[in-house]
Enzyme design. Structure first.
Site, PDB file in Angstrom:
ATOM      1  N   ASP A   1      40.456 -33.579 -37.811  1.00  0.00           N
ATOM      2  CA  ASP A   1      41.133 -32.271 -37.069  1.00  0.00           C
ATOM      3  C   ASP A   1      41.741 -31.169 -36.995  1.00  0.00           C
ATOM      4  O   ASP A   1      42.698 -31.278 -36.851  1.00  0.00           O
ATOM      5  CB  ASP A   1      39.501 -32.119 -36.405  1.00  0.00           C
ATOM      6  CG  ASP A   1      38.865 -31.645 -36.491  1.00  0.00           C
ATOM      7  OD1 ASP A   1      39.090 -30.470 -37.691  1.00  0.00           O
ATOM      8  OD2 ASP A   1      38.288 -30.757 -35.158  1.00  0.00           O
ATOM      9  N   GLY A   2      41.481 -29.722 -37.826  1.00  0.00           N
ATOM     10  CA  GLY A   2      42.406 -28.930 -37.718  1.00  0.00           C
ATOM     11  C   GLY A   2      43.283 -28.119 -38.272  1.00  0.00           C
ATOM     12  O   GLY A   2      43.864 -27.389 -38.353  1.00  0.00           O
ATOM     13  N   ASN A   3      42.969 -29.255 -39.353  1.00  0.00           N
ATOM     14  CA  ASN A   3      43.591 -27.722 -40.932  1.00  0.00           C
ATOM     15  C   ASN A   3      42.689 -26.506 -40.595  1.00  0.00           C
ATOM     16  O   ASN A   3      44.476 -25.921 -41.299  1.00  0.00           O
ATOM     17  CB  ASN A   3      43.130 -28.565 -41.985  1.00  0.00           C
ATOM     18  CG  ASN A   3      43.729 -30.434 -42.082  1.00  0.00           C
ATOM     19  OD1 ASN A   3      43.826 -30.599 -40.865  1.00  0.00           O
ATOM     20  ND2 ASN A   3      42.894 -30.898 -43.390  1.00  0.00           N
TER      21      ASN A   3
ATOM     22  N   GLU B   1      27.937 -32.958 -42.646  1.00  0.00           N
ATOM     23  CA  GLU B   1      27.630 -32.002 -42.193  1.00  0.00           C
ATOM     24  C   GLU B   1      28.996 -30.636 -43.243  1.00  0.00           C
ATOM     25  O   GLU B   1      28.940 -29.609 -42.905  1.00  0.00           O
ATOM     26  CB  GLU B   1      28.130 -31.669 -40.703  1.00  0.00           C
ATOM     27  CG  GLU B   1      27.014 -32.076 -40.385  1.00  0.00           C
ATOM     28  CD  GLU B   1      26.805 -33.262 -39.484  1.00  0.00           C
ATOM     29  OE1 GLU B   1      27.422 -33.858 -39.739  1.00  0.00           O
ATOM     30  OE2 GLU B   1      25.383 -34.110 -40.268  1.00  0.00           O
ATOM     31  N   ASN B   2      30.030 -30.880 -43.641  1.00  0.00           N
ATOM     32  CA  ASN B   2      30.619 -30.228 -43.926  1.00  0.00           C
ATOM     33  C   ASN B   2      31.031 -29.869 -45.428  1.00  0.00           C
ATOM     34  O   ASN B   2      31.009 -28.535 -46.131  1.00  0.00           O
ATOM     35  CB  ASN B   2      31.928 -30.990 -44.342  1.00  0.00           C
ATOM     36  CG  ASN B   2      32.790 -31.582 -43.031  1.00  0.00           C
ATOM     37  OD1 ASN B   2      33.337 -32.999 -43.254  1.00  0.00           O
ATOM     38  ND2 ASN B   2      32.948 -30.500 -41.752  1.00  0.00           N
TER      39      ASN B   2
ATOM     40  N   ARG C   1      30.626 -26.015 -45.496  1.00  0.00           N
ATOM     41  CA  ARG C   1      31.411 -24.339 -45.700  1.00  0.00           C
ATOM     42  C   ARG C   1      31.137 -23.901 -46.819  1.00  0.00           C
ATOM     43  O   ARG C   1      31.044 -24.679 -47.674  1.00  0.00           O
ATOM     44  CB  ARG C   1      32.990 -25.852 -45.972  1.00  0.00           C
ATOM     45  CG  ARG C   1      32.981 -25.862 -44.448  1.00  0.00           C
ATOM     46  CD  ARG C   1      34.300 -26.808 -44.220  1.00  0.00           C
ATOM     47  NE  ARG C   1      33.849 -27.796 -43.020  1.00  0.00           N
ATOM     48  CZ  ARG C   1      35.792 -27.857 -42.680  1.00  0.00           C
ATOM     49  NH1 ARG C   1      36.238 -27.619 -42.957  1.00  0.00           N
ATOM     50  NH2 ARG C   1      35.571 -28.470 -41.148  1.00  0.00           N
TER      51      ARG C   1
ATOM     52  N   ARG D   1      33.946 -33.921 -28.955  1.00  0.00           N
ATOM     53  CA  ARG D   1      32.692 -34.186 -29.099  1.00  0.00           C
ATOM     54  C   ARG D   1      33.236 -35.186 -30.634  1.00  0.00           C
ATOM     55  O   ARG D   1      34.227 -35.496 -31.094  1.00  0.00           O
ATOM     56  CB  ARG D   1      32.290 -33.738 -30.108  1.00  0.00           C
ATOM     57  CG  ARG D   1      33.277 -32.290 -30.500  1.00  0.00           C
ATOM     58  CD  ARG D   1      31.519 -31.205 -31.519  1.00  0.00           C
ATOM     59  NE  ARG D   1      32.671 -30.556 -31.813  1.00  0.00           N
ATOM     60  CZ  ARG D   1      33.242 -29.073 -32.128  1.00  0.00           C
ATOM     61  NH1 ARG D   1      33.500 -28.329 -30.355  1.00  0.00           N
ATOM     62  NH2 ARG D   1      34.214 -27.781 -32.244  1.00  0.00           N
TER      63      ARG D   1
HETATM   64  C1  IPE Z   1      34.610 -33.842 -37.929  1.00  0.00           C
HETATM   65  O1  IPE Z   1      35.681 -32.071 -37.739  1.00  0.00           O
HETATM   66  C2  IPE Z   1      34.795 -33.698 -39.523  1.00  0.00           C
HETATM   67  C3  IPE Z   1      36.390 -34.478 -40.017  1.00  0.00           C
HETATM   68  C4  IPE Z   1      36.995 -34.645 -39.641  1.00  0.00           C
HETATM   69  C5  IPE Z   1      35.601 -35.080 -41.619  1.00  0.00           C
HETATM   70  P1  IPE Z   1      34.425 -31.145 -38.328  1.00  0.00           P
HETATM   71  O2  IPE Z   1      36.056 -30.133 -38.320  1.00  0.00           O
HETATM   72  O3  IPE Z   1      33.786 -30.629 -39.286  1.00  0.00           O
HETATM   73  O4  IPE Z   1      33.873 -31.014 -36.961  1.00  0.00           O
HETATM   74  P2  IPE Z   1      33.487 -29.771 -36.347  1.00  0.00           P
HETATM   75  O5  IPE Z   1      33.296 -28.442 -36.231  1.00  0.00           O
HETATM   76  O6  IPE Z   1      34.100 -29.002 -34.987  1.00  0.00           O
HETATM   77  O7  IPE Z   1      32.129 -30.618 -34.808  1.00  0.00           O
HETATM   78  C1  IPE Z   2      39.356 -31.098 -40.446  1.00  0.00           C
HETATM   79  O1  IPE Z   2      40.339 -29.812 -40.318  1.00  0.00           O
HETATM   80  C2  IPE Z   2      39.270 -31.375 -42.601  1.00  0.00           C
HETATM   81  C3  IPE Z   2      38.338 -31.522 -43.188  1.00  0.00           C
HETATM   82  C4  IPE Z   2      36.724 -31.396 -41.688  1.00  0.00           C
HETATM   83  C5  IPE Z   2      37.149 -31.276 -43.623  1.00  0.00           C
HETATM   84  P1  IPE Z   2      38.510 -28.868 -40.745  1.00  0.00           P
HETATM   85  O2  IPE Z   2      39.364 -27.797 -41.554  1.00  0.00           O
HETATM   86  O3  IPE Z   2      37.815 -29.103 -39.582  1.00  0.00           O
HETATM   87  O4  IPE Z   2      39.256 -27.543 -39.234  1.00  0.00           O
HETATM   88  P2  IPE Z   2      39.285 -27.175 -38.386  1.00  0.00           P
HETATM   89  O5  IPE Z   2      38.837 -27.564 -37.145  1.00  0.00           O
HETATM   90  O6  IPE Z   2      38.615 -25.709 -38.874  1.00  0.00           O
HETATM   91  O7  IPE Z   2      41.065 -26.715 -36.815  1.00  0.00           O
HETATM   92 MG    MG Z   3      36.704 -28.685 -37.505  1.00  0.00          MG
END
Ligand code: IPE
Ligand code: IPE
Ligand code: MG
Length: 235
Positions: free
Chosen positions: A19-21, A66-67, A70, A187
């Site tokens: 997470d955190g990209n 859930e992604n 986006r 979480r």
């Molecule tokens: C969890 O990260 C899913 C992946 C890393 C693929 P999210 O960024 O989707 O989770 P939430 O929305 O912060 O709970």
């Molecule tokens: C995780 O990074 C990658 C995926 C869920 C696909 P995010 O895209 O959720 O990065 P943040 O949470 O918005 O920083």
């Molecule tokens: Mg995220």
């Protein structure tokens, strides 16, 4: 297998919530897609480091059920990256005898991604090195619901816990010992709900694109300091 320091047992199966990209990109004044590109590079570093450390199974949370919420551009960019990764890394898997597997619902994936995934899984299926499980269109609740549907379709006896796990996505893969989450969120976000029941969690503030093998080593060494009791009492 390298020892990786003193302490308790080495984790055989590690799950990673990458997470955190998006936050990484925002901090650099870049588009979210750039964050995913850097996140892919980090994933490659961690696959290599885990394989070198002697990890047996590495589950990477790549795209959740859930992604799909986006923006369409972001979703298709991520799918494109997955495709490129699966193709571009084939030589690397061959050299390192890494087997690619999938967790999640293949039905919901775009046809070309599904084809690429199936090809990579088939191509690497006899490799006896580390197994990388791509959790793609994966949700822990969805895995359980699909498992129940498979069980009902078989008209099976009422399940036990041990019996039900046969209906999960990869019944032969043991439960994760350690689940790592980058970017400081405490979480599960629907990751490995069944298998992760007794996983040890490790949360790091570091954003995923900044992760290196050293961060993985740190997580493993923290894991080895934990006492796993599984509901029992201290020895
Ligand atoms: C969890 O990260 C899913 C992946 C890393 C693929 P999210 O960024 O989707 O989770 P939430 O929305 O912060 O709970
Ligand atoms: C995780 O990074 C990658 C995926 C869920 C696909 P995010 O895209 O959720 O990065 P943040 O949470 O918005 O920083
Ligand atoms: Mg995220």
């Amino acid at each position: 297998m390298t020892d990786g320091g003193s302490g308790g047992a080495f984790p055989r199966h590690i799950g990673v919530i990458m997470d955190g990209n998006g936050r990484w990109a925002r901090m650099q004044g870049k588009a979210r897609t750039q964050g995913h590109l850097e996140g892919l590079k980090a994933a490659k570093r961690i696959v290599k480091a885990a394989s070198d450390m002697g990890v047996s199974w590495l589950t990477l949370y790549t795209f959740s059920t859930e992604n799909w919420k986006r923006a369409r551009e972001e979703v298709s960019f991520i799918m494109g990256l997955v495709k490129r990764y699966l193709r571009g890394e084939l030589d690397f898997y061959r050299q390192n005898r890494i087997r690619i597997r999938h967790a999640g619902d293949p039905e919901g994936l775009p046809r070309d991604i599904r084809g690429e995934l199936e090809a990579a899984c088939a191509e690497t299926r006899d490799f006896e090195g580390m197994q990388v499980i791509l959790a793609l269109n994966y949700g822990g609740r969805d895995e359980i619901i699909r498992g129940i549907a498979k069980l009902l379709a078989r008209n099976a006896d009422p399940p036990t816990e041990a019996g039900f796990r046969l209906y999960l996505d990869n019944p032969d893969i043991p439960d994760p010992d350690l689940i790592i989450r980058s970017a400081g969120e405490w979480r599960t976000s629907n990751f490995l709900l069944w298998g992760g029941a007794y996983a040890e969690y490790y949360v790091s503030e570091k954003l995923w694109p900044d992760w290196t093998g050293e961060d993985l080593e740190m997580a493993v060494s923290r894991f080895r300091e934990r006492e796993r009791r599984y509901g029992g009492a201290e020895a």
